[in-house]
Design a protein around this motif. Structure first.
Motif, mmCIF file in Angstrom:
data_model
loop_
_atom_site.group_PDB
_atom_site.id
_atom_site.type_symbol
_atom_site.label_atom_id
_atom_site.label_comp_id
_atom_site.label_asym_id
_atom_site.label_seq_id
_atom_site.Cartn_x
_atom_site.Cartn_y
_atom_site.Cartn_z
ATOM 1 N N LYS A 1 -47.607 41.688 -11.610
ATOM 2 C CA LYS A 1 -47.749 42.240 -10.250
ATOM 3 C C LYS A 1 -46.497 41.963 -9.420
ATOM 4 O O LYS A 1 -46.063 42.792 -8.614
ATOM 5 C CB LYS A 1 -48.978 41.651 -9.568
ATOM 6 C CG LYS A 1 -50.297 42.189 -10.120
ATOM 7 C CD LYS A 1 -51.480 41.551 -9.410
ATOM 8 C CE LYS A 1 -52.804 42.141 -9.920
ATOM 9 N NZ LYS A 1 -53.986 41.523 -9.259
ATOM 10 N N GLY B 1 -44.010 44.379 -10.419
ATOM 11 C CA GLY B 1 -44.346 45.697 -9.871
ATOM 12 C C GLY B 1 -43.857 45.869 -8.446
ATOM 13 O O GLY B 1 -43.369 46.938 -8.057
ATOM 14 N N LYS B 2 -43.965 44.828 -7.656
ATOM 15 C CA LYS B 2 -43.498 44.895 -6.265
ATOM 16 C C LYS B 2 -41.983 45.057 -6.193
ATOM 17 O O LYS B 2 -41.451 45.602 -5.219
ATOM 18 C CB LYS B 2 -43.912 43.629 -5.524
ATOM 19 C CG LYS B 2 -45.410 43.517 -5.280
ATOM 20 C CD LYS B 2 -45.751 42.204 -4.577
ATOM 21 C CE LYS B 2 -47.253 42.080 -4.371
ATOM 22 N NZ LYS B 2 -47.616 40.790 -3.719
ATOM 23 N N THR C 1 -39.940 54.915 -10.488
ATOM 24 C CA THR C 1 -41.306 55.314 -10.805
ATOM 25 C C THR C 1 -41.634 55.007 -12.264
ATOM 26 O O THR C 1 -42.727 54.527 -12.592
ATOM 27 C CB THR C 1 -41.497 56.820 -10.546
ATOM 28 O OG1 THR C 1 -41.160 57.106 -9.192
ATOM 29 C CG2 THR C 1 -42.938 57.237 -10.804
ATOM 30 N N LEU D 1 -42.322 51.380 -12.658
ATOM 31 C CA LEU D 1 -43.599 51.029 -12.040
ATOM 32 C C LEU D 1 -44.760 51.469 -12.930
ATOM 33 O O LEU D 1 -45.752 50.747 -13.087
ATOM 34 C CB LEU D 1 -43.710 51.664 -10.658
ATOM 35 C CG LEU D 1 -44.985 51.352 -9.877
ATOM 36 C CD1 LEU D 1 -45.132 49.837 -9.683
ATOM 37 C CD2 LEU D 1 -44.971 52.056 -8.524
ATOM 38 N N MET D 2 -44.653 52.656 -13.539
ATOM 39 C CA MET D 2 -45.710 53.145 -14.418
ATOM 40 C C MET D 2 -45.855 52.259 -15.657
ATOM 41 O O MET D 2 -46.964 51.978 -16.120
ATOM 42 C CB MET D 2 -45.407 54.592 -14.837
ATOM 43 C CG MET D 2 -45.619 55.608 -13.717
ATOM 44 S SD MET D 2 -45.273 57.288 -14.261
ATOM 45 C CE MET D 2 -46.577 57.542 -15.460
ATOM 46 N N LYS D 3 -44.731 51.813 -16.182
ATOM 47 C CA LYS D 3 -44.751 50.925 -17.350
ATOM 48 C C LYS D 3 -45.449 49.606 -17.012
ATOM 49 O O LYS D 3 -46.266 49.090 -17.790
ATOM 50 C CB LYS D 3 -43.312 50.665 -17.811
ATOM 51 C CG LYS D 3 -43.216 49.802 -19.056
ATOM 52 C CD LYS D 3 -41.764 49.583 -19.452
ATOM 53 C CE LYS D 3 -41.668 48.681 -20.672
ATOM 54 N NZ LYS D 3 -40.246 48.408 -21.052
ATOM 55 N N THR E 1 -47.581 49.109 -14.549
ATOM 56 C CA THR E 1 -48.989 49.396 -14.256
ATOM 57 C C THR E 1 -49.813 49.436 -15.539
ATOM 58 O O THR E 1 -50.932 48.924 -15.604
ATOM 59 C CB THR E 1 -49.118 50.733 -13.510
ATOM 60 O OG1 THR E 1 -48.378 50.667 -12.291
ATOM 61 C CG2 THR E 1 -50.579 51.050 -13.193
ATOM 62 N N LYS E 2 -49.244 50.053 -16.574
ATOM 63 C CA LYS E 2 -49.910 50.102 -17.878
ATOM 64 C C LYS E 2 -50.115 48.688 -18.431
ATOM 65 O O LYS E 2 -51.168 48.362 -18.985
ATOM 66 C CB LYS E 2 -49.058 50.939 -18.844
ATOM 67 C CG LYS E 2 -49.720 51.186 -20.186
ATOM 68 C CD LYS E 2 -48.848 52.071 -21.058
ATOM 69 C CE LYS E 2 -49.511 52.321 -22.412
ATOM 70 N NZ LYS E 2 -48.667 53.170 -23.294
ATOM 71 N N GLU E 3 -49.105 47.841 -18.242
ATOM 72 C CA GLU E 3 -49.196 46.440 -18.704
ATOM 73 C C GLU E 3 -50.276 45.690 -17.945
ATOM 74 O O GLU E 3 -51.058 44.928 -18.531
ATOM 75 C CB GLU E 3 -47.829 45.772 -18.489
ATOM 76 C CG GLU E 3 -47.759 44.345 -19.003
ATOM 77 C CD GLU E 3 -46.416 43.692 -18.718
ATOM 78 O OE1 GLU E 3 -46.359 42.440 -18.732
ATOM 79 O OE2 GLU E 3 -45.425 44.420 -18.478
ATOM 80 N N ILE E 4 -50.349 45.947 -16.618
ATOM 81 C CA ILE E 4 -51.364 45.281 -15.784
ATOM 82 C C ILE E 4 -52.756 45.706 -16.213
ATOM 83 O O ILE E 4 -53.678 44.882 -16.308
ATOM 84 C CB ILE E 4 -51.122 45.602 -14.290
ATOM 85 C CG1 ILE E 4 -49.855 44.889 -13.796
ATOM 86 C CG2 ILE E 4 -52.325 45.195 -13.438
ATOM 87 C CD1 ILE E 4 -49.429 45.283 -12.393
ATOM 88 N N ASN E 5 -52.947 46.991 -16.488
ATOM 89 C CA ASN E 5 -54.259 47.484 -16.919
ATOM 90 C C ASN E 5 -54.681 46.867 -18.249
ATOM 91 O O ASN E 5 -55.856 46.552 -18.466
ATOM 92 C CB ASN E 5 -54.213 49.011 -17.041
ATOM 93 C CG ASN E 5 -54.145 49.687 -15.684
ATOM 94 O OD1 ASN E 5 -54.546 49.111 -14.677
ATOM 95 N ND2 ASN E 5 -53.630 50.920 -15.652
#
Length: 587
Positions: free
Chosen positions: A558, A561-562, A567, A570-572, A574-578
């Motif tokens: 996270k 991500g900040k 983009t 950030l998408m990469k 986000t996928k890791e966070i999910n």
């Protein structure tokens, strides 16, 4: 630490079976796989000190003391690590080799320095001894004669004389010691002008010898009345710490080796010890003017659990030492107090009434609680009503601390006879007495999750350290540990690479004073680590640590991500966070 030295330490441990060594100091009783005893390092009535013969370590489930055979000798004998190694090497008939290693070089240099200071103190003692019989110490000999000290006793204690402030430094320098060494040893001192002088200049000298038999300090007695202190001790140095030593412990140790010691008489001063020893009371020591400490109590306990306190007979002096006596009792020593005639010290009693007179005083030794009431009584004029009431007011809180109803009844009867107040009235007032509880230091509240994670880590580390079957496929390196837990995990991983985890080896990594290690070892009790229940709990602990690890990764992701700058990035992330969130949900 070089491999050669590690191998030698391993040989020392192998040749000194831990149960044999510890069993030579304290009584061990075998129960199941382990040996048990009351801990020698703290007071307890129920044995919680365990010796694991197979894994070669000890651990107290009461106070947390733990270590291997070297640690035990180091702590019990109150010596440094290398001294403990030498004691065990001598016991096994091994010669300690010299290793070319930086760590060993530092140890060797430190030992060399201490050996040098001990040699200096021994030479100083000889210098003082020669002075006493040189024909120039008339005042010193006259003083000893007035005190009734015989020549044989003088020699037994190695008594000596300082004739002035300058001859000792000159003597030591002529024998190859530097001015810095003279001051570091405590034998000499520096003046404001920078001049090196005899720290005990002009005094009668009493060598202070430790339990190993080395001269580590001196006591000095002025011969004439002066504004200066009558007695003076060597200041604390690298080889002497007053609070850890008892005067005459070396001769007490000899008596212990020669046979059983029924009790140790503890007095206030050097001359009391010397006079009583001459009169035939061989097991007598002094705390050298310090308030009694835990270290001194533990040192005395090695030789006898029975302590007779024989301080000066003036009530003010005895009252001042009551707190110190409680320290002895808290360390598990059986303490009784010897009441002496008002105004007399033990030396006075021996000189005026002889050995039999002093023995009569010893026969009247009373429990500490009785003595405290006697001290309270001495403060008041019992012919005056208001002072009788004040005495009762002081005495009842003391009675409240008695351990049994029988003891309380007996003490109340004695107070009643002294004060003229009925036992029933005293008993009624006793019910209303409140003893203030000793407050524990405030402890910062722990975070529940952090506490749970630490407990899980400790169980995993303990089970892995003792190679429980359910830990065989578990990889510690996949988890992040902190502080001492990280060192334990690293040690286990290194041992596994070599083929086998040896639990006692962890003390070479952490030492025996790690609170974390103590907490880990506390879990090796009974069948805590065995059976299906332990295996299930281990699996739960692994989940706790996995959750901690995933939360750490989630927080870190996270944060990235900040800070993302595109983009795509950030998408990469986000996928890791999910993915991490999914793994957490599955746990």
């Amino acid at each position: 630490m070089k491999e050669g030295f590690s191998e030698f330490l391993g040989l020392v441990k192998e040749k000194n079976e831990i149960t044999d060594v510890i069993g030579s100091y304290i009584r061990l009783e075998r129960k199941g796989y382990n040996y048990w005893a009351c801990c020698p390092f703290h007071h307890e009535k129920t044995p919680s000190f365990s010796v694991n013969a197979g894994d070669r370590y000890y651990h107290c489930f009461g106070c947390g003391a733990s270590g291997d055979v070297i640690s035990f000798v180091k702590e019990y004998e109150n010596v440094e690590f290398m001294q403990a190694v030498r004691i065990l090497a001598d016991r096994a008939g091994l010669e300690v080799p010299v290793f070319d290693d930086r760590a060993q070089e530092e140890i060797a240099l430190k030992k060399q320095k201490k050996d040098r200071l001990r040699a200096l103190m021994k030479d100083t003692a000889r210098f003082y001894l020669n002075n006493l019989y040189s024909g120039n110490a008339t005042a010193h000999l006259e003083y000893l004669s007035r005190r009734g000290i015989e020549v044989s006793t003088m020699k037994k204690f190695g008594l000596g004389a300082s004739l002035d402030f300058h001859s000792l430094p000159a003597y030591l320098r002529a024998n190859g010691y530097s001015a810095e060494e003279c001051v570091e040893s405590g034998a000499c001192a520096k003046t404001e002008e920078g001049k090196t002088i005899d720290a005990m200049g002009g005094r009668l000298i009493i060598p202070i010898i430790d339990s190993i038999g080395d001269v580590v300090a001196f006591g000095g007695r002025l011969l004439k009345k002066s504004d200066r202190a009558k007695y003076k001790n060597t200041r604390d140095t690298e080889i002497f710490e007053k609070s850890n030593n008892v005067f005459n412990i070396n001769l007490i140790k000899k008596e212990k080796r020669a046979g059983g010691i029924p009790y140790i008489v503890l007095v206030e001063g050097y001359m009391d010890v010397i006079s009583l020893y001459q009169a035939g009371f061989r097991c007598v020591g002094a705390s050298m003017g310090t308030s009694l400490t835990k270290s001194q109590a533990r040192l005395l306990k090695r030789f006898s659990e029975n302590i007779l306190i024989s301080y000066d007979g003036d009530s003010a002096g005895q009252n001042a030492n009551l707190r110190g006596l409680d320290i002895l009792k808290k360390e598990g020593l059986k303490v009784r107090v010897v009441p002496l005639p008002e105004g007399l010290d033990p030396d006075d009693v021996v000189r005026k009434k002889g050995a039999d007179g002093y023995r009569e005083c010893l026969d009247k030794a009373m429990p500490l609680i009785d003595f405290r009431i006697l001290c309270a009584l001495r403060k008041y004029d019992m012919s005056r009503t208001e002072e009788r009431r004040e005495f009762v007011k002081d005495a009842l809180p003391i009675v409240k601390e008695a351990e049994s109803a029988t003891e309380k009844e007996e003490l109340l009867k004695r107070i009643s006879e002294t004060s003229g107040i009925s036992i029933s009235a005293l008993a009624s007032d006793l019910e209303n007495v409140r003893i203030p509880e000793e407050k524990e230091p405030a402890v910062a509240p722990t975070v529940k999750d952090a506490d749970k994670e630490e407990k899980a880590a400790d169980f995993i580390l303990c089970a892995s350290l003792f190679s429980k079957p359910y830990t065989k496929e578990f990889d510690l390196s996949g988890f992040t540990f902190e502080g001492d837990r990280a060192k334990i995990a690293e040690y286990i991983c290194e041992c596994r690479k070599k083929g086998r985890v040896q639990p006692s080896g962890i003390f070479d990594v952490l030492g025996s004073d790690s609170e974390v290690l103590s907490g880990v070892l506390n879990l090796d009790y009974g069948d805590n680590l065995d059976g299906e229940g332990a295996e299930r709990y281990f699996a739960d602990c692994v989940k706790v640590l996995k959750r901690k690890e995933l939360n750490r990764k989630l927080s870190e992701a996270k944060g990235r991500g900040k800070r993302a700058e595109s983009t795509a990035e950030l998408m990469k992330i986000t996928k890791e966070i999910n993915q991490i969130a999914k793994e957490l949900k599955n746990l």
